[in-house]
Write a protein that holds these residues in place. Structure first.
Motif, PDB file in Angstrom:
ATOM      1  N   ASP A 156      40.447 -17.500  26.842  1.00 61.61           N
ATOM      2  CA  ASP A 156      39.504 -17.969  27.854  1.00 61.61           C
ATOM      3  C   ASP A 156      40.113 -19.118  28.657  1.00 61.61           C
ATOM      4  O   ASP A 156      39.498 -20.166  28.855  1.00 61.61           O
ATOM      5  N   GLN A 157      41.352 -18.917  29.094  1.00 63.34           N
ATOM      6  CA  GLN A 157      42.080 -19.951  29.824  1.00 63.34           C
ATOM      7  C   GLN A 157      42.797 -19.385  31.039  1.00 63.34           C
ATOM      8  O   GLN A 157      43.160 -18.213  31.071  1.00 63.34           O
ATOM      9  N   TRP A 158      42.984 -20.253  32.001  1.00 64.83           N
ATOM     10  CA  TRP A 158      43.947 -20.018  33.073  1.00 64.83           C
ATOM     11  C   TRP A 158      45.130 -20.919  32.785  1.00 64.83           C
ATOM     12  O   TRP A 158      44.970 -22.094  32.426  1.00 64.83           O
ATOM     13  N   ALA A 162      46.869 -25.941  31.169  1.00 64.77           N
ATOM     14  CA  ALA A 162      45.905 -24.960  30.687  1.00 64.77           C
ATOM     15  C   ALA A 162      44.499 -25.422  31.039  1.00 64.77           C
ATOM     16  O   ALA A 162      44.142 -26.566  30.793  1.00 64.77           O
ATOM     17  N   VAL A 163      43.716 -24.539  31.626  1.00 62.75           N
ATOM     18  CA  VAL A 163      42.317 -24.811  31.949  1.00 62.75           C
ATOM     19  C   VAL A 163      41.469 -23.932  31.032  1.00 62.75           C
ATOM     20  O   VAL A 163      41.556 -22.707  31.081  1.00 62.75           O
ATOM     21  N   ALA A 164      40.672 -24.584  30.178  1.00 66.55           N
ATOM     22  CA  ALA A 164      39.883 -23.873  29.177  1.00 66.55           C
ATOM     23  C   ALA A 164      38.475 -23.565  29.678  1.00 66.55           C
ATOM     24  O   ALA A 164      38.030 -24.103  30.693  1.00 66.55           O
ATOM     25  N   ASP A 165      37.776 -22.712  28.944  1.00 71.93           N
ATOM     26  CA  ASP A 165      36.384 -22.340  29.221  1.00 71.93           C
ATOM     27  C   ASP A 165      36.193 -21.778  30.624  1.00 71.93           C
ATOM     28  O   ASP A 165      35.218 -22.096  31.311  1.00 71.93           O
TER      29      ASP A 165
END
Length: 78
Positions: free
Chosen positions: A35-37, A50-53
């Motif tokens: 669930d990351q970019w 890393a961008v979560a959620d």
């Protein structure tokens, strides 16, 4: 074109939607299983952000259980 392939990042799970930034200094890669970019700074992957959620970001007020968002392009031109 004669260039050799090389590994930029190794992960567990599936990666998708690899998109170049307008200035071609970053790659944005979707990582649904986490669930990351992932934003990879190039050349040589000097930095990974890393961008979560991500699901929750695109489902305000929800539980983040919707489909993983597709990356089509970056929002801004050079």
């Amino acid at each position: 074109d004669g260039r050799r392939a090389r590994t930029l990042q190794s992960t567990e799970g599936r990666l998708q939607e690899v998109v170049w930034s307008p200035d071609r200094r970053w790659l944005l890669v979707g990582w649904p299983d986490a669930d990351q970019w992932l934003f990879l700074r190039l050349p040589g992957v000097r930095r990974i952000v890393a961008v979560a959620d991500v699901r929750r970001e695109f489902d305000p007020g929800g539980e983040g259980g919707g489909p993983f968002p597709r990356v089509v392009e970056w929002c801004c031109a050079r």
